[in-house]
Design an enzyme around this catalytic site. Structure first.
Site, PDB file in Angstrom:
ATOM      1  N   ASP A 130      -4.807   0.640  -1.878  1.00 35.35           N
ATOM      2  CA  ASP A 130      -5.443  -0.540  -1.289  1.00 35.35           C
ATOM      3  C   ASP A 130      -5.481  -1.696  -2.279  1.00 35.35           C
ATOM      4  OD1 ASP A 130      -5.903   0.539   1.191  1.00 35.35           O
ATOM      5  OD2 ASP A 130      -7.943   1.186   0.767  1.00 35.35           O
ATOM      6  N   HIS A 150       1.716   4.310  -2.948  1.00 36.95           N
ATOM      7  CA  HIS A 150       1.512   5.761  -2.838  1.00 36.95           C
ATOM      8  C   HIS A 150       2.593   6.546  -3.588  1.00 36.95           C
ATOM      9  CE1 HIS A 150      -2.030   6.203  -0.504  1.00 36.95           C
ATOM     10  NE2 HIS A 150      -1.574   5.624   0.584  1.00 36.95           N
ATOM     11  N   GLU A 205      -5.984   6.464  -1.960  1.00 36.22           N
ATOM     12  CA  GLU A 205      -6.128   5.308  -1.078  1.00 36.22           C
ATOM     13  C   GLU A 205      -6.676   4.098  -1.838  1.00 36.22           C
ATOM     14  OE1 GLU A 205      -4.938   5.150   1.884  1.00 36.22           O
ATOM     15  OE2 GLU A 205      -4.337   7.252   1.825  1.00 36.22           O
ATOM     16  N   HIS A 264       0.842  -1.203   0.000  1.00 37.11           N
ATOM     17  CA  HIS A 264       0.000   0.000   0.000  1.00 37.11           C
ATOM     18  C   HIS A 264       0.877   1.254   0.000  1.00 37.11           C
ATOM     19  CE1 HIS A 264      -3.597   2.402   1.415  1.00 37.11           C
ATOM     20  NE2 HIS A 264      -2.606   3.166   1.838  1.00 37.11           N
ATOM     21  N   GLU A 265       1.860   1.286   0.912  1.00 37.45           N
ATOM     22  CA  GLU A 265       2.693   2.490   1.030  1.00 37.45           C
ATOM     23  C   GLU A 265       3.603   2.656  -0.184  1.00 37.45           C
ATOM     24  OE1 GLU A 265       1.816   4.536   3.134  1.00 37.45           O
ATOM     25  OE2 GLU A 265       0.657   3.253   4.466  1.00 37.45           O
TER      26      GLU A 265
END
Length: 669
Positions: A416, A355, A412, A351-352
């Site tokens: 996700d 980003h 997000e 997830h990170e």
């Protein structure tokens, strides 16, 4: 933003007592009710502070804040980072907003001698603020600042102020029914004031070097999987792929805690001076920020404390950060199978990382500078992809009449979806070409991976109200996302179809099967279990697949095998039944792999939920240790079963003073 080596001062919009501008400007019944409640809160706060004209002043304050809300940027506008970079000379601020005394403001903030330029995030806000300053009476401004000062400190004042603040901001606005105990609020205040001091204590007690080493391996595999995914993108040009790989390779990874701790020695804390301590703490933080100006960027600094259960990506430093507190069960478990950890913390790592390449992060290069490293054609294709995702999430209506804002939640949503898909690929890489471990009770590795992704965020909530929905922020979509299997997620990221087509395909399948979409209020582990069942039915080496049965039929059969006994109603009762079953089967020498899996599950339940009655947690741990040392078909699932058995027994012998565990430790060389 365009020079990641330089610290700059920034100026942005503020001034509202409600969460954002929509609360003042939307006119449906929900927001009108909130404004009415807020007006009463303002009046009572001023009344408690001794204002004899509290009602009149409350009306003036609400009117003033509504004017301020009208000139503020929306949450969606604030996501466009290119529009947030506006450098002004400090001497030109008066031209932007002539009715504000900028010289006095900069002097009082101790900035006048430190900066010559400043980044103005929302220029139109400050341009619109000038006439509001000019047209609002001094009496209203005085009441406004008095109210916000008292409101800001209300939680630290006498009980009447505490109750008034909690009644509005927690009970009415967020529907939180009970105030936290005083000791918890005290800990929260200390953590906010001396966060890294507490962090040192936390790390010493809860975070080992072994955890950091295992996390580093996980991150390496996630990075490798992400790199392979970039290479396989059919819509990204070779030129842009080179830059994407360069950025990925430049990621800084921070795990556990900072390399150097903050020094709080200059902060004065006095007994019997709560308000004074808070004020001095804020002054200390202000000075800490001021001292950064004109100095090189400290790339070792952390934006979270080690005891924070969260993680983040920082585009300006191109870094991913995982505090020690999120590296605990159920997110990360040293004693769990790799599949479990990849499905939990692995999805968070993915997830990170994602980003760094979402709609915002993709606008920063490998050094953290806001820079366009895409070709025009790649930008267009990326925009097409993200527009599809925006449209998909805009269509979700978790509560009748309220749709998800796909544009606001885009970052997000990308992270996700991508995070879990990349975690799954990384898990496959970790197997080094071997088949995923299989067991009847715990399922196939792929199943464990996706199931643990649901368990990491296991919560129990009451049905969402309209007001709660509005408070869930950019992750409201997590409460109502339709279940898609990993195969389907990969379709989007491999560009065989887009997410809208996948959602339509899923809808079509569901019309011919017994499965159903996830309800908007159900975010328990069975959500991910259903997704995992779809994945197992499609990818796992299960015999029924050879019979070419319909996917829905196969899913039902796999689901039946993976379901726990229906008589189990609580974690404690399930733990007891699993332990008894495991002990009997191991004692008889029957179905040992199933017995070991039951022992493992009982042991993990105890670690996560605690036990009642006899210490089933310890007894189950002993059974697991026996499985690791005596049952090859079970122990072969682990890279070093002897070490794992030692860790379990050492824990039981030390913390539980368990006699059998002590004896077994002596037998293991």
């Amino acid at each position: 933003m365009k020079n990641s080596t330089e610290m700059v001062a920034m100026l942005g919009q503020s001034g509202l007592g409600l969460p954002d501008r929509d609360y003042y400007l939307k006119n449906d019944a929900k927001f009108k009710k909130i404004r009415s409640q807020y007006l009463k809160y303002i009046e009572k706060t001023l009344s408690l502070a001794g204002d004899k004209q509290a009602a009149q002043h409350a009306q003036g304050i609400l009117k003033l804040e509504t004017q301020i809300a009208k000139i503020q940027w929306s949450n969606v506008q604030n996501r466009d980072v290119t529009k947030l970079y506006n450098i002004y000379k400090t001497q030109d601020l008066a031209k932007l907003s002539p009715k504000i005394d900028w010289q006095t403001y900069l002097e009082k903030q101790e900035l006048s001698d430190k900066i010559k330029t400043i980044q103005v995030i929302q220029p139109s806000y400050f341009k619109g603020l000038s006439p509001i300053v000019d047209n609002t009476s001094l009496e209203v401004w005085k009441a406004y600042f008095k109210f916000h000062l008292v409101s800001d400190f209300s939680s630290l004042l006498s009980q009447a102020f505490v109750d008034n603040s909690f009644d509005f901001y927690s009970k009415q606005l967020r529907e939180i029914k009970e105030q936290k105990p005083r000791w918890k609020r005290g800990v929260q205040l200390v953590e906010g004031t001396l966060g890294e001091s507490l962090g040192q204590i936390y790390v010493k007690k809860y975070f080992s070097a072994e955890k950091k080493q295992r996390m580093e391996v996980l991150v390496q595999n996630l990075m490798k999987a992400y790199s392979q995914s970039i290479d396989k993108l059919d819509w990204m040009s070779p030129t842009t792929k080179v830059q994407a790989q360069k950025k990925l390779a430049s990621f800084a990874v921070k795990i556990g805690y900072p390399n150097k701790w903050r020094d709080y020695s200059a902060l004065e804390i006095k007994n019997n001076d709560l308000i004074g301590n808070v004020i001095r703490s804020r002054e200390f933080e202000h000075q800490y920020a001021l001292n950064k100006l004109g100095k090189p960027v400290d790339r070792d600094e952390w934006g979270m404390t080690p005891q924070t259960i969260n993680a983040y990506y920082n585009a300006s430093l191109n870094e991913i950060v995982f505090p020690a507190a999120i590296l605990q069960p159920p997110f990360f478990d040293m004693d769990a199978d790799d599949a479990v950890n990849y499905g939990a913390i692995g999805a968070i790592i993915g997830h990170e990382i994602s980003h760094g390449f979402d709609d915002q992060g993709s606008q920063f290069d490998e050094l953290g500078n806001m820079k366009n490293w895409w070709t025009a054609e790649d930008h267009r294709k990326f925009k097409e992809k993200t527009n599809t995702l925006v449209a998909q999430y805009n269509a979700y209506e978790p509560i009748k009449g309220y749709h998800v804002n796909g544009e606001l939640t885009l970052g997000e949503n990308i992270a996700d979806n991508s995070g879990l898909a990349i975690a799954y690929k990384a898990y496959q890489l970790s197997l080094n070409g071997k088949a995923a471990p299989v067991s009847v009770k715990q399922g196939i590795g792929a199943y464990q991976c996706t199931e643990s992704n649901g368990q990491q965020w296991y919560v129990s909530i009451e049905p969402l109200s309209e007001r709660k929905l509005d408070q869930t922020g950019t992750r409201v979509v997590n409460l109502q996302t339709k279940v898609l299997s990993l195969d389907e997620l990969n379709k989007f990221y491999n560009n065989k179809s887009n997410m809208a087509a996948v959602a339509q395909e899923k809808k079509s399948k569901n019309s011919h099967s017994k499965s159903s979409d996830v309800k908007s209020t159900d975010i328990k582990t069975n959500n991910s279990k259903n997704a995992a069942i779809n994945s197992v039915a499609k990818t796992a080496p299960v015999k029924v697949m050879e019979e070419k049965k319909p996917v829905a039929a196969v899913a039902e059969e796999v689901k039946e095998k993976l379901q726990p006994e229906k008589t189990i109603t609580t974690p404690q009762s399930q733990q007891m039944q699993l332990y008894i079953s495991a002990r009997k089967e191991l004692g008889r020498g029957q179905n040992q792999i199933n017995a070991c899996n039951n022992a493992e599950r009982a042991y993990n339940y105890g670690r996560l939920h605690g036990t009642s009655g006899i210490n089933v947690y310890a007894e189950s741990g002993v059974l697991v240790a026996r499985c690791l040392t005596n049952v090859p078909s079970y122990s072969q699932r682990f890279s070093n079963p002897q070490d794992r058995a030692k860790r379990i027994l050492q824990n039981l012998a030390g913390n539980q003073n368990h006699a059998v565990a002590k004896h077994m430790l002596k037998q293991i060389k």
